[in-house]
Motif scaffolding. Structure first.
Motif, PDB file in Angstrom:
ATOM      1  N   ARG A  20       0.764  -1.052   0.180  1.00 17.60           N
ATOM      2  CA  ARG A  20      -0.116   0.226  -0.027  1.00 17.60           C
ATOM      3  C   ARG A  20       0.830   0.941   0.098  1.00 17.60           C
ATOM      4  O   ARG A  20       0.500   2.121   0.653  1.00 17.60           O
ATOM      5  CB  ARG A  20      -0.786   0.011   1.708  1.00 17.60           C
ATOM      6  N   PRO A  21       1.673   1.654  -1.340  1.00 18.71           N
ATOM      7  CA  PRO A  21       2.927   2.423  -1.319  1.00 18.71           C
ATOM      8  C   PRO A  21       2.284   3.925  -1.158  1.00 18.71           C
ATOM      9  O   PRO A  21       2.882   5.100  -0.750  1.00 18.71           O
ATOM     10  CB  PRO A  21       3.536   2.126  -2.615  1.00 18.71           C
ATOM     11  N   TRP A  22       0.819   4.086  -1.281  1.00 23.29           N
ATOM     12  CA  TRP A  22      -0.090   5.124  -1.960  1.00 23.29           C
ATOM     13  C   TRP A  22      -0.399   5.729  -0.348  1.00 23.29           C
ATOM     14  O   TRP A  22      -0.754   7.003   0.137  1.00 23.29           O
ATOM     15  CB  TRP A  22      -1.702   5.145  -2.062  1.00 23.29           C
ATOM     16  N   GLU A  23      -0.372   5.223   0.907  1.00 22.16           N
ATOM     17  CA  GLU A  23      -0.216   4.928   2.313  1.00 22.16           C
ATOM     18  C   GLU A  23       1.459   6.348   3.008  1.00 22.16           C
ATOM     19  O   GLU A  23       0.830   6.464   3.754  1.00 22.16           O
ATOM     20  CB  GLU A  23      -0.579   4.508   2.955  1.00 22.16           C
ATOM     21  N   SER A  24       1.839   5.612   1.995  1.00 22.29           N
ATOM     22  CA  SER A  24       3.165   6.619   2.830  1.00 22.29           C
ATOM     23  C   SER A  24       3.619   7.763   1.465  1.00 22.29           C
ATOM     24  O   SER A  24       4.508   7.610   1.408  1.00 22.29           O
ATOM     25  CB  SER A  24       4.635   5.300   2.038  1.00 22.29           C
ATOM     26  N   GLY A  25       2.474   7.614   0.660  1.00 21.29           N
ATOM     27  CA  GLY A  25       2.902   8.783  -0.186  1.00 21.29           C
ATOM     28  C   GLY A  25       3.281   9.459  -1.665  1.00 21.29           C
ATOM     29  O   GLY A  25       3.429   9.975  -2.371  1.00 21.29           O
TER      30      GLY A  25
END
Length: 151
Positions: free
Chosen positions: A73-78
């Protein structure tokens, strides 16, 4: 209906004049669900180039890519969502190429449903979700090696 008729209905395919099947034997027996997106032609060429080093096929690499993308879920890390561009452009009456190509990603029905649900939750299209996964894979997971020229 006899078994020959049943197998002919289940597995249609090309046959030679002698009646033998033509083409590669089926290696995947489950049905896959395609999801359409677009990506730059150079990125697709790069994906095809790294596939033999990572997986047995491009389909297997996409399956691995989407599993990792949805689990990490890299979208949660920016990571920002990347909107794919169109494959063709119109200038007046002339049709031109943008350098982007249509890409149909074949996933298992479970993965495709997970992609669709996650994209809906994130408020983006499936094409945007898929292109962002490809962008993340190529930029952060398996980036191309660059040569530094020393003087």
């Amino acid at each position: 209906m006899n078994t020959a008729e049943a197998s002919a209905k289940v597995e249609p395919g090309l046959k030679s004049k002698s009646g033998a099947k033509i083409g590669r034997p089926k290696t995947r027996h489950e049905k896959l669900k395609p999801i359409s997106t677009r990506c730059p032609a150079a990125v697709y060429t790069y994906l095809k180039g790294i596939t033999p080093f990572l997986n047995t096929s491009l389909t297997a690499m996409f399956a691995d890519m989407f599993d990792r993308f949805m689990n990490e879920r890299p979208w949660e890390s920016g990571l920002h969502w990347r909107k794919p561009k169109t494959a063709v452009s119109l200038v007046g009456k002339k049709v031109g190429s943008t350098g982007w190509i249509q890409l149909n990603i074949s996933l298992t029905p479970e993965q495709a449903d997970r992609v669709e649900k996650t994209a809906t939750i994130c408020g983006v299209s499936k094409a945007c979700f898929c292109y962002t996964a490809i962008f993340w894979w190529v930029t952060y997971v398996y980036p191309p090696a660059t040569k530094k020229i020393s003087k």
